[in-house]
Design an enzyme around this catalytic site. Structure first.
Site, PDB file in Angstrom:
ATOM      1  N   CYS A   2       0.812  -1.210   0.263  1.00 23.71           N
ATOM      2  CA  CYS A   2       0.059   0.102   0.064  1.00 23.71           C
ATOM      3  C   CYS A   2       0.882   1.221   0.073  1.00 23.71           C
ATOM      4  CB  CYS A   2      -1.133  -0.120   1.012  1.00 23.71           C
ATOM      5  SG  CYS A   2      -2.391   0.925   0.855  1.00 23.71           S
ATOM      6  N   HIS A  42      -3.565  -4.905   1.669  1.00 21.57           N
ATOM      7  CA  HIS A  42      -2.780  -5.097   3.131  1.00 21.57           C
ATOM      8  C   HIS A  42      -2.671  -6.605   3.253  1.00 21.57           C
ATOM      9  CE1 HIS A  42      -2.259  -0.991   4.620  1.00 21.57           C
ATOM     10  NE2 HIS A  42      -3.074  -0.760   3.837  1.00 21.57           N
ATOM     11  N   GLU A  87      -0.923  -8.084   5.306  1.00 21.81           N
ATOM     12  CA  GLU A  87      -0.641  -8.436   6.756  1.00 21.81           C
ATOM     13  C   GLU A  87      -1.935  -8.501   7.559  1.00 21.81           C
ATOM     14  OE1 GLU A  87      -0.442  -5.772   5.256  1.00 21.81           O
ATOM     15  OE2 GLU A  87      -0.947  -3.931   6.639  1.00 21.81           O
TER      16      GLU A  87
HETATM   17  N1  GLN Z   1      -3.818   6.376   1.125  1.00 22.59           N
HETATM   18  C1  GLN Z   1      -2.528   6.060   1.512  1.00 22.59           C
HETATM   19  C2  GLN Z   1      -1.050   6.875   0.906  1.00 22.59           C
HETATM   20  O1  GLN Z   1      -1.496   7.519  -0.339  1.00 22.59           O
HETATM   21  C3  GLN Z   1      -2.098   4.755   1.464  1.00 22.59           C
HETATM   22  C4  GLN Z   1      -3.207   3.808   2.298  1.00 22.59           C
HETATM   23  C5  GLN Z   1      -2.636   2.707   3.099  1.00 22.59           C
HETATM   24  O2  GLN Z   1      -1.418   2.509   2.917  1.00 22.59           O
HETATM   25  N2  GLN Z   1      -3.446   2.011   3.388  1.00 22.59           N
HETATM   26  O3  GLN Z   1      -0.303   6.975   1.241  1.00 22.59           O
END
Ligand code: GLN
Length: 190
Positions: free
Chosen positions: A79, A169, A171
């Site tokens: 992410c 995610h 994890e």
């Molecule tokens: N929206 C976050 C970003 O732009 C990422 C979100 C996340 O890691 N769950 O960094």
């Protein structure tokens, strides 16, 4: 096997838990001195990429992490971590670590789809429970980047040499297969 987890912000504790369950030793990276320890792989967790990037710059850790990845250190990013790795971020003029030849779009699913669950296919692994939280997706990739997963035509999992990155995610879903893939196929073989 010892895996460093970037622990300046975000969901690092969850990754440490998964790694320990899989029998790996973990090490938190919080300050420049932590980078002097020996480790065999690196995890960049989810969270907020702008905050993580700012902290890495302020703590003077960005350059050293970039060099280690360029030198072949296996890295698994999830992410916000995927955003940190990207060479280009849509609509933004700067990047963070920038070692992964791809363009990513942040908060790509809009407000209504801020968070969602999807059981999707991951190449070489099978159907996997994907938790998306204000997630990015990959808009463009360069030659040599392997697509591992896509949802509704949007790329959400990629590998480029020693770098593995997913927009969701892994994890959080209680399924450790992608972490296992990283440890067995990318770290152990390195
Ligand atoms: N929206 C976050 C970003 O732009 C990422 C979100 C996340 O890691 N769950 O960094």
């Amino acid at each position: 096997m010892r895996i460093a987890v970037l622990a300046v912000q975000g969901a690092f504790a969850e990754h440490e838990h998964v790694l320990q369950e899989l029998g790996a030793e973990t090490l938190q990276l919080r300050k420049p001195g932590d980078l002097a320890n020996d480790f065999d792989g690196l995890i960049l967790p989810g969270g907020e990429s702008t905050v993580q990037g700012k902290l890495l710059r302020e703590l003077s850790m960005m350059e050293a992490i970039r060099e280690k990845i360029q030198d072949g250190l296996p890295v698994f990013a999830t992410c916000a971590g995927l955003i940190l790795l990207a060479e280009k971020i849509t609509g933004e003029t700067s990047y963070h670590i920038g070692t992964f030849p791809m363009t990513v779009k942040r908060n790509a699913y809009g407000r209504q789809l801020g968070s969602f669950h999807y059981d999707g296919m991951v190449q070489g692994i099978g159907v996997f429970p994907m938790e998306f939280i204000r997630a990015p997706y990959v808009e463009r990739i360069s030659d040599g980047v392997e697509i591992l997963a896509a949802v509704d035509g949007h790329i959400v999992g990629v590998q480029y040499r020693n770098q593995l990155a997913v927009a969701f995610h892994p994890e959080l879903g209680g399924d450790y297969r992608i972490h296992k893939f990283f440890l067995e196929r990318m770290v152990a073989k390195n």
